[in-house]
Design a protein around this motif. Sequence first.
Motif, short mmCIF file in Angstrom:
data_model
loop_
_atom_site.label_atom_id
_atom_site.label_comp_id
_atom_site.label_asym_id
_atom_site.label_seq_id
_atom_site.Cartn_x
_atom_site.Cartn_y
_atom_site.Cartn_z
N ALA A 109 0.83 -1.21 0.00
CA ALA A 109 0.00 0.00 0.00
C ALA A 109 0.86 1.25 0.00
O ALA A 109 0.52 2.27 -0.63
N THR A 110 1.99 1.20 0.68
CA THR A 110 2.92 2.32 0.69
C THR A 110 3.53 2.53 -0.69
O THR A 110 3.63 3.66 -1.18
N ARG A 114 -0.90 7.17 -3.39
CA ARG A 114 -0.97 8.42 -4.15
C ARG A 114 -0.21 9.53 -3.43
O ARG A 114 0.05 10.58 -4.03
N VAL A 115 0.11 9.32 -2.16
CA VAL A 115 0.92 10.29 -1.40
C VAL A 115 2.10 9.53 -0.80
O VAL A 115 2.14 9.29 0.42
N PRO A 116 3.07 9.13 -1.61
CA PRO A 116 4.10 8.19 -1.16
C PRO A 116 4.96 8.70 -0.01
O PRO A 116 5.34 7.92 0.87
N LEU A 336 -5.74 -1.36 -2.32
CA LEU A 336 -4.64 -1.16 -1.39
C LEU A 336 -4.72 0.16 -0.64
O LEU A 336 -3.78 0.52 0.08
N GLY A 337 -5.79 0.90 -0.78
CA GLY A 337 -5.98 2.11 -0.01
C GLY A 337 -5.04 3.24 -0.40
O GLY A 337 -4.44 3.23 -1.47
N ILE A 338 -4.88 4.18 0.53
CA ILE A 338 -4.09 5.38 0.26
C ILE A 338 -2.70 5.30 0.88
O ILE A 338 -1.89 6.21 0.71
N GLY A 339 -2.43 4.23 1.63
CA GLY A 339 -1.15 4.12 2.33
C GLY A 339 -1.33 4.33 3.82
O GLY A 339 -2.27 5.00 4.26
N PRO A 340 -0.45 3.74 4.63
CA PRO A 340 -0.61 3.79 6.09
C PRO A 340 -0.23 5.13 6.69
O PRO A 340 0.56 5.89 6.12
N THR A 373 -5.11 0.54 3.78
CA THR A 373 -4.53 -0.62 3.08
C THR A 373 -5.55 -1.34 2.20
O THR A 373 -5.25 -2.42 1.68
N GLY A 374 -6.72 -0.78 2.02
CA GLY A 374 -7.72 -1.36 1.13
C GLY A 374 -8.35 -2.62 1.71
O GLY A 374 -8.08 -3.03 2.84
N PHE A 375 -9.18 -3.24 0.89
CA PHE A 375 -9.83 -4.47 1.33
C PHE A 375 -8.84 -5.62 1.45
O PHE A 375 -9.09 -6.58 2.20
N VAL A 376 -7.72 -5.54 0.74
CA VAL A 376 -6.68 -6.55 0.91
C VAL A 376 -6.11 -6.47 2.33
O VAL A 376 -5.94 -7.49 3.02
N GLY A 377 -5.81 -5.27 2.79
CA GLY A 377 -5.30 -5.10 4.15
C GLY A 377 -6.33 -5.47 5.20
O GLY A 377 -5.98 -6.06 6.23
N LEU A 378 -7.60 -5.12 4.96
CA LEU A 378 -8.64 -5.48 5.91
C LEU A 378 -8.76 -6.99 6.03
O LEU A 378 -8.90 -7.53 7.13
#
Length: 463
Positions: A109-110, A114-116, A336-340, A373-378
């Motif tokens: 996700a990192t 979109r905001v690395p 993967l969401g927007i990052g942690p 982290t998106g649905f993968v992280g969930l």
Amino acid sequence: MTNIWTSLTLSQWSPQRWQSGSYGCRLLFGSLGAWKAGSWLMQWADSLGVVLLSVLFALAPFVSTTLIGVLLALCALFLLVLLLSDDSQLALTPIHIGVGLYWLVASLATAFSRVPQQAVRGWVKLTLFLVVFALAARVLRSTKLRSVLITIYLHTALVVSVYGMRQVFFGAAPLATWTDPTSASANVTRVYSYLGNPNLLAGYLIPAIALSLGAVFAWEGWPRKGLALLMLGLNSTVLFQTYSRGGWIGMAATLFVFVLLAVYGWRDRLPQAWQKWALPTVLGGTVAVVLIAITAVPPVRDRVSSLFIGRADSSNNFRINVWTSVLQMIRDHPILGIGPGNEAFNQVYPLYMRPRYTALSAYSVLLEITVETGFVGLSAFIWLLVVTVQQALIQLRRLRHQANPQAFFLIATVASLAGFMAHGLVDTVWYRPQINTLWWLCLALVASFYPSLPPRSQPSQPS
């Protein structure tokens, strides 16, 4: 069906087979074993690890997050030295696999955030928190060292609760608008002790309540049991005085799971006539206590009723608006969401927020994990929870057969996890370092009960 569940939860997974066949494991871990053998200090490696963790948890409620970060970095450095110099088998458990998978998803996700830049900083923080899990799971396999760390945390929580009681008697100036000024509970004193926020204090005390209740049964001698009862009473009273609705839900979930697991573990020792009714009695008693508290205690009635008036309560209205915006963020970043990290959230959330509803987090742990982290992280996180609970039940059965009082600390740890999750449904205070470190400590405590592996066989020396 049983085989599927066993495979899914890694109930019969053996780390020995993987470690013996892993070239990287043999090459890296234990490579400094000869140095450790000649080092007097490293003979006390586990004790040193507990000292580091003890300093971390003893100072966490009283110091800045910067100092907590420094202590986490020191723990990471010590963990690296410990792993490189350890000549025994790695203390891997199925829970380590779940934690590693979650960390891997957060890393992906990192990488695709979109905001690395902000996500990398969040990833570093997450990695440091995971160090607490890795180090604690490694050094707390000793019953004595485990008890030492639990005792230090409970005494630290006792200091926090004593100061909270002082605020109950002498008042505490609100540091923020924590209560709807139009509600019936607008004039109540919400204590916050050294944590500076009543919701944060409530989250901090959830494992203190569970572990002090476990200590009542696990500690030997009436003076120590009396101290545990004092801790339990003070921690529970102060958490109640936070008037944190999420904290109350977390405390109720904690106590319910504790009693449920205790009955589950020792039901076969009850008289035959009582065994059948043990679990129904726990369920019915829990419902009765909750209903009596809601109907007979006005502050509880007022706070609980505010849960059901929707947007008429300003706190509810704020959260509903934040959740709506977060769901839109998840819709646009589902995989993967927007990052942690909170910095990544703060960069992206303003693009979706409703006017006047700024927020530093999603105000729900499950939503926060999904947006980061998106649905993968969930999915990875939920699997981690399932594996942890399954391992806890397996080890609880083993400890019960041994009549080991440490089983009550295992029960308390699982109850703490349940309380964290219940509280986290409507808040994200556990992303603060004081709470997040406790979450990963609880996971590590469950992992520490995993049976120790035999020492790694040493190659024979030529004659």
